[in-house]
Design an enzyme around this catalytic site. Structure first.
Site, PDB file in Angstrom:
ATOM      1  N   CYS A   1       0.847  -0.892  -0.307  1.00  0.00           N
ATOM      2  CA  CYS A   1      -0.183   0.375  -0.383  1.00  0.00           C
ATOM      3  C   CYS A   1       0.815   1.439  -0.080  1.00  0.00           C
ATOM      4  O   CYS A   1       1.627   1.608  -1.144  1.00  0.00           O
ATOM      5  CB  CYS A   1      -1.196  -0.085   1.000  1.00  0.00           C
ATOM      6  SG  CYS A   1      -3.219   0.551   0.869  1.00  0.00           S
TER       7      CYS A   1
ATOM      8  N   HIS B   1      -3.623  -5.324   0.269  1.00  0.00           N
ATOM      9  CA  HIS B   1      -2.915  -6.262   1.391  1.00  0.00           C
ATOM     10  C   HIS B   1      -3.202  -7.416   1.812  1.00  0.00           C
ATOM     11  O   HIS B   1      -3.867  -7.937   2.107  1.00  0.00           O
ATOM     12  CB  HIS B   1      -3.874  -5.328   2.914  1.00  0.00           C
ATOM     13  CG  HIS B   1      -3.575  -4.229   3.684  1.00  0.00           C
ATOM     14  ND1 HIS B   1      -2.854  -3.518   4.158  1.00  0.00           N
ATOM     15  CD2 HIS B   1      -4.321  -2.793   2.281  1.00  0.00           C
ATOM     16  CE1 HIS B   1      -2.994  -2.351   4.172  1.00  0.00           C
ATOM     17  NE2 HIS B   1      -3.619  -1.742   2.598  1.00  0.00           N
TER      18      HIS B   1
ATOM     19  N   GLU C   1      -1.571  -9.232   3.175  1.00  0.00           N
ATOM     20  CA  GLU C   1      -1.613  -9.640   4.676  1.00  0.00           C
ATOM     21  C   GLU C   1      -3.080 -10.400   5.138  1.00  0.00           C
ATOM     22  O   GLU C   1      -3.448 -10.866   6.458  1.00  0.00           O
ATOM     23  CB  GLU C   1      -1.011  -8.944   5.677  1.00  0.00           C
ATOM     24  CG  GLU C   1      -1.354  -7.346   5.993  1.00  0.00           C
ATOM     25  CD  GLU C   1      -1.188  -6.461   4.732  1.00  0.00           C
ATOM     26  OE1 GLU C   1      -1.323  -6.930   3.874  1.00  0.00           O
ATOM     27  OE2 GLU C   1      -1.144  -5.309   5.476  1.00  0.00           O
TER      28      GLU C   1
HETATM   29  N1  GLN Z   1      -1.873   6.734   2.746  1.00  0.00           N
HETATM   30  C1  GLN Z   1      -2.424   5.836   1.893  1.00  0.00           C
HETATM   31  C2  GLN Z   1      -3.686   5.946   0.890  1.00  0.00           C
HETATM   32  O1  GLN Z   1      -4.250   6.547   1.401  1.00  0.00           O
HETATM   33  C3  GLN Z   1      -2.035   4.849   1.704  1.00  0.00           C
HETATM   34  C4  GLN Z   1      -3.256   3.851   2.461  1.00  0.00           C
HETATM   35  C5  GLN Z   1      -2.398   3.027   3.092  1.00  0.00           C
HETATM   36  O2  GLN Z   1      -1.438   2.266   3.066  1.00  0.00           O
HETATM   37  N2  GLN Z   1      -3.204   1.212   3.778  1.00  0.00           N
HETATM   38  O3  GLN Z   1      -3.763   5.281  -0.448  1.00  0.00           O
END
Ligand code: GLN
Length: 543
Positions: free
Chosen positions: A385, A518, A520
């Protein structure tokens, strides 16, 4: 397979918080599933936030995201990792959500002028949400963990709801109370009094536990068990010892040894048959306990003091490590303490670098330094992310030479907004539950490393973000050697077809992968995530 109505098992906590109600609930679910009972777990959280999505990780640890896009308590992560069954919005209920639906009904005029009260309206809504999971007969058992500690003001309506359910169908409901037994070194014994008091508090609220699980650092003597049984009014076999374990994954086997599942089934008058099938679980534990290799992987993030903030990532490493017969030592590296000058010293002993998800500007410079190090030194890298977004920014700055390249989350005035806000996020004002959340399909490029890792080109992964790779720059990145490895085809705010970049790779690097999603959240004991398995394997090759 078993013909009966759905049974409800409640797990409450007493004496202290953080005793591991989530792990006990997940372990019981694992054992019941292994005996053929379709089981799910639910968490009731007595706080007033609608969900933990807006809570700071310092307050609440990781926010876990379900397939259907609910931002939930991290215990749901344990539930999924132990049971291998996806949870949903219905599996996490907060006081905020309960009150929200009652207040909405009141505003609609649904109560026809009558006074709206905690009893019966709030308690009825709690009961409705508990029973929701039983609809359609999908489950034989519903384990409901009640957050907080008995005696807390906030948990009163929940205890009352459970009392009413017990009164309505005594045959179908049981209560397990998890307490703490302190050891007084001077007296050389475990003390049962706090447990007695905690059960008394429950009794005052009209609830008699059927079982007591005692968290303890020392073995529970026969006399301590008998004392708890007598004064807490439960059968002696229903006093269960829960000793500190080397790993949370040992707890199901310890609980089976103690007879937790057997006594639960006996209480509910259900057959418990022979030994449950835990073959896969035991194979996993054996691998976990007897690794043949060891690697060190850096986890770069800004919440490293707090292991709960990266719970799912740490568990995914553990599971992927076991699959590789390898102990993964995770070195927590604070992104704010990392810079170009010390990166070599800080990461030099690591065979892989993972840059964590996150929000906001704090610690970004350190993340970029870690990525530059991993990219130029050919150290396996996984960016998740925000970690992926930083991988893109680093490439833009140091390979494409756009020194001011950035995400508009960090710098609105950059001339190279390589990461920008998603079109349909631009007008979002409400912060709660409005990110791009939950599972979306992703098509992997043929011949990409990711397609090889997953062994398929169509995957589905969970998301939690507002920003994404800016498609205007794809050509430049591809020309310079960073390739798009996976895309989602969706719709923008006006309903027009739009392709979103979900993954990037640098094919010239031994292992450089950035994913907008994600992985994970989907790693479980029975199904460790292929991307984590491949990342650990790449780190092992880098020794
Ligand atoms: N801040 C970034 C976004 O909103 C990444 C979010 C995250 O890592 N979950 O896209």
């Amino acid at each position: 397979m078993h013909k009966h109505t759905t049974k409800f098992i409640f797990v409450t906590g007493g004496v202290a918080s953080s005793l591991g109600k989530g792990i006990i609930s997940a372990s019981l679910a694992r054992l019941l599933l292994s005996r053929g009972y379709k089981t799910t777990i639910q968490k009731l959280d007595p706080y007033i936030n609608i969900d933990p999505g807006t809570l700071n990780p310092y307050e609440h640890g990781e926010c876990y995201v379900t397939e259907d896009g609910a931002e939930t308590d991290l215990d749901l992560g344990h539930y999924e990792r132990f049971t291998n069954i996806p949870t949903s919005q219905a599996n996490n209920v907060t006081t905020g959500r309960v009150y929200q639906s009652i207040i909405e009904k009141e505003r609609r005029g649904d109560y026809l002028g009558s006074t709206v009260q905690v009893v019966p309206h709030i308690t009825d809504e709690i009961k409705r949400r508990i029973k929701l999971l039983a609809e359609g007969g999908k489950f034989d058992m519903i384990i409901t963990e009640i957050g907080g500690t008995v005696g807390d003001i906030e948990s009163l309506p929940y205890i009352e709801a459970v009392r009413q359910l017990t009164w309505e169908s005594p045959e179908d409901v049981m209560v397990i109370h998890l307490t703490y037994m302190p050891y007084l070194a001077a007296a050389g014994e475990l003390k049962t009094k706090p447990t007695q008091h905690s059960v008394k508090t429950m009794l005052e609220q009209g609830l008699q536990p059927d079982m007591i699980v005692c968290r303890t650092e020392h073995p529970l003597s026969r006399s301590a068990r008998d004392k708890v049984a007598l004064f807490c009014n439960v059968r002696p076999e229903c006093v269960i010892e829960s000793r500190d374990a080397k790993s949370i994954y040992e707890v199901p086997l310890m609980m089976m040894q103690e007879g937790l599942d057997r006594e639960v089934l006996r209480t509910l008058k259900l057959p418990y048959g022979g030994k449950p099938n835990l073959t896969l679980w035991r194979v996993f534990l054996r691998r976990l306990e007897h690794p043949r290799h060891e690697v060190k992987i850096a986890l770069v993030g800004k919440y490293v003091e707090l292991h709960d903030a990266y719970k799912s990532i740490l568990e995914a490493f553990l599971q992927a490590g076991a699959m590789n017969s390898c102990k993964v030592q995770v070195k927590m590296v604070h992104s704010e303490q990392l810079n170009k000058a010390n990166v070599e010293k800080m990461l030099g002993d690591c065979q892989g670098v993972l840059v964590a998800p996150g929000f906001g500007k704090r610690g970004i410079a350190g993340k970029l330094a870690a990525i530059e190090y991993a990219r130029t030194r050919r150290v396996p890298f996984l960016g998740i992310c925000l970690g992926m977004q930083c991988g893109v920014i680093e490439y833009a700055r140091n390979v494409l030479g756009w020194k001011d390249a950035d995400s508009t989350e960090m710098n609105l005035r950059t001339h190279h907004p390589v990461i920008h806000i998603m079109d349909n996020q631009k007008n979002v004002k409400n912060m709660g539950g409005t990110m791009r959340l939950g599972a979306y399909p992703c098509t992997l490029k043929k011949g990409s490393l990711l397609a090889e890792i997953y062994g398929t080109q169509t995957i589905s992964e969970r998301h939690r973000h507002r920003y994404e790779l800016n498609n205007d720059y794809i050509k430049d990145f591809e020309k310079a050697g960073m390739k798009v490895a996976g895309v989602n085809v969706g719709k923008d705010a006006s309903g027009k077809k739009i392709t979103r970049v979900e993954a990037v790779e640098i094919p010239a690097h031994p292992f450089f992968v950035g994913v907008q999603y994600h992985p994970e959240y989907k790693s479980t004991v029975e199904n460790p995530h292929p991307l984590f398995i491949a990342f650990v394997a790449a780190a092992m090759r880098n020794i």
